[in-house]
Design an enzyme around this catalytic site. Sequence first.
Site, PDB file in Angstrom:
ATOM      1  CG  ASP A  42      19.602   3.062   5.242  1.00 13.82           C
ATOM      2  OD1 ASP A  42      20.301   2.195   4.686  1.00 13.82           O
ATOM      3  OD2 ASP A  42      20.096   4.005   5.893  1.00 13.82           O
ATOM      4  CG  ASP A  44      21.788   2.186   0.709  1.00 18.79           C
ATOM      5  OD1 ASP A  44      21.470   3.381   0.792  1.00 18.79           O
ATOM      6  OD2 ASP A  44      22.248   1.528   1.662  1.00 18.79           O
ATOM      7  CG  ASP A 121      32.635   1.030   2.712  1.00 16.44           C
ATOM      8  OD1 ASP A 121      31.915   0.147   2.184  1.00 16.44           O
ATOM      9  OD2 ASP A 121      32.230   1.758   3.646  1.00 16.44           O
TER      10      ASP A 121
HETATM   11  P1  ATP Z   1      23.977   1.366   7.224  1.00 11.37           P
HETATM   12  O1  ATP Z   1      22.976   1.965   6.264  1.00 11.37           O
HETATM   13  O2  ATP Z   1      23.526   0.159   7.913  1.00 11.37           O
HETATM   14  O3  ATP Z   1      24.577   2.373   8.133  1.00 11.37           O
HETATM   15  P2  ATP Z   1      25.455   0.931   4.808  1.00 11.37           P
HETATM   16  O4  ATP Z   1      26.599  -0.004   4.510  1.00 11.37           O
HETATM   17  O5  ATP Z   1      24.202   0.740   4.029  1.00 11.37           O
HETATM   18  O6  ATP Z   1      25.224   0.859   6.361  1.00 11.37           O
HETATM   19  P3  ATP Z   1      25.417   3.590   3.756  1.00 11.37           P
HETATM   20  O7  ATP Z   1      26.088   4.811   4.273  1.00 11.37           O
HETATM   21  O8  ATP Z   1      23.948   3.520   3.704  1.00 11.37           O
HETATM   22  O9  ATP Z   1      26.012   2.392   4.607  1.00 11.37           O
HETATM   23  O10 ATP Z   1      26.029   3.349   2.293  1.00 11.37           O
HETATM   24  C1  ATP Z   1      25.513   2.380   1.387  1.00 11.37           C
HETATM   25  C2  ATP Z   1      26.642   1.689   0.659  1.00 11.37           C
HETATM   26  O11 ATP Z   1      27.394   2.635  -0.092  1.00 11.37           O
HETATM   27  C3  ATP Z   1      27.673   1.005   1.548  1.00 11.37           C
HETATM   28  O12 ATP Z   1      27.266  -0.285   1.930  1.00 11.37           O
HETATM   29  C4  ATP Z   1      28.881   0.989   0.675  1.00 11.37           C
HETATM   30  O13 ATP Z   1      28.806  -0.051  -0.279  1.00 11.37           O
HETATM   31  C5  ATP Z   1      28.782   2.314  -0.067  1.00 11.37           C
HETATM   32  N1  ATP Z   1      29.491   3.386   0.651  1.00 11.37           N
HETATM   33  C6  ATP Z   1      28.981   4.252   1.530  1.00 11.37           C
HETATM   34  N2  ATP Z   1      29.903   5.110   1.990  1.00 11.37           N
HETATM   35  C7  ATP Z   1      31.053   4.787   1.385  1.00 11.37           C
HETATM   36  C8  ATP Z   1      32.383   5.300   1.420  1.00 11.37           C
HETATM   37  N3  ATP Z   1      32.693   6.336   2.217  1.00 11.37           N
HETATM   38  N4  ATP Z   1      33.310   4.714   0.636  1.00 11.37           N
HETATM   39  C9  ATP Z   1      32.982   3.683  -0.168  1.00 11.37           C
HETATM   40  N5  ATP Z   1      31.775   3.138  -0.248  1.00 11.37           N
HETATM   41  C10 ATP Z   1      30.795   3.680   0.517  1.00 11.37           C
HETATM   42 MG    MG Z   2      22.447   1.934   4.071  1.00 14.29          MG
END
Ligand code: ATP
Ligand code: MG
Length: 413
Positions: A42, A44, A121
């Site tokens: 996805d 962001d 994170d």
């Molecule tokens: P994917 O969508 O592939 O599962 P993602 O890294 O994009 O992985 P998301 O949950 O979509 O994960 O979150 C988007 C972004 O928001 C992350 O890449 C991170 O930078 C931030 N983020 C998400 N959850 C947390 C958290 N619990 N603590 C700190 N930062 C976070």
């Molecule tokens: Mg994501």
Amino acid sequence: MSRANISDNALKVLYRLRKDGYEAYLVGGGVRDLLLGRAPKDFDIATDAHPEDIRAIFRNCRLIGRRFRLAHVHFGREIIEVATFRAAQDERGEAGVDADTGLILRDNAYGTIEEDALRRDFTVNALYYDIADFSVIDFTGGVEDLKKGVLRLLGDPETLFREDPVRMLRAVRFAAKLGFGIDAPVESLMKEAGYLLEAVPPARLFDEALKLFMSGHGIQSYEKLRHYDLFRHLFPETDSCLSREEHEFPLTFVFNGLKNTDARVAEDKPVTPAFLFGVLLWEPVRLRAERARGVGVAPIPAIQEAGADVIRSQISQIALPKRYTLPMREIWSLQPRFEQRGGKRPLRLMQHPRFRAAYDFLVLRAASGEADPELAEWWTAFQEADEGARVEFARPPGRRRRRRRKSKTAAEG
Ligand code: ATP
Ligand code: MG
């Protein structure tokens, strides 16, 4: 990094925000996965526009989240997540952290892009892609860590895990999905800090469990969760079964189930949480049912009661919604019915809406040495047979054998 790999809808949102005078960048997993040459799950977006501004711009926009106020811009089935730059809570002196546990309760202090990068994170998740000049902005050394294949936390690991214990599960998930390494000190911390997960709302753990087990890298996730002793805090009953591990059965059953799911995801076939959680919780159900049978309860009620009990205790950890627990219980309850092969029972069982899933479950049990392989083979043959032959199948085993012997003699004679 090529724009061709970015979803059109994400591009639309980026361009529109910039046209209205805001900063807007692609961030998080989208940038990380594109840089690794993978297809992002996805997209962001991070911006200096506040949630209300974002809602004013996009008609198809919904604001969600309490701890974390976000805008979801909907395009049919695709959702683009748009978040306002945030600063770490403590720098603003707001009481966003629970005084006793250190858990983040609110996280809505807006900040600059650099502050936003620092409260993410991992360094590899804190990269921003600027569509204006196609550049990647890196405040934390994320590009270097991507090249090295390491997950590096942005800050003191103990504080970060205490603030949000789900970060430990995220570490496991990214390590599993990307094949990245975790620092040794962080690894040993994770082995000690699993108990922190008890404070996480069960609904959030359900979402996280789906991502861990249903995204095509379930085996890796499972093995790492076990390695860091985190699995115990997600599936306590299953974990204690695994540690007892009679014969080789429980370990291979969960393992084979996850392997199946991973293979189906790889082939773009649908996977259902009901089947997967059914696999993860089967061993506790089976053991409880066995105990009930030992005191005289009939097979089907034994499974039904055991299933209800296991679910009741499991949902205090992970909130399994009813739409999954109902089919899950059916899959379990149909297992003893496969043993009834006489008369019209097999035909009737085949009419059951959950037959297919329950049969797949039986095959998995047989492959793991827990159910009789002959039983699974019989059901495979029964389904493949045409209708006339099925009637033949469904004769009581004794009569069938006699008839066969007779026709053999006839052929020989
Ligand atoms: P994917 O969508 O592939 O599962 P993602 O890294 O994009 O992985 P998301 O949950 O979509 O994960 O979150 C988007 C972004 O928001 C992350 O890449 C991170 O930078 C931030 N983020 C998400 N959850 C947390 C958290 N619990 N603590 C700190 N930062 C976070
Ligand atoms: Mg994501």
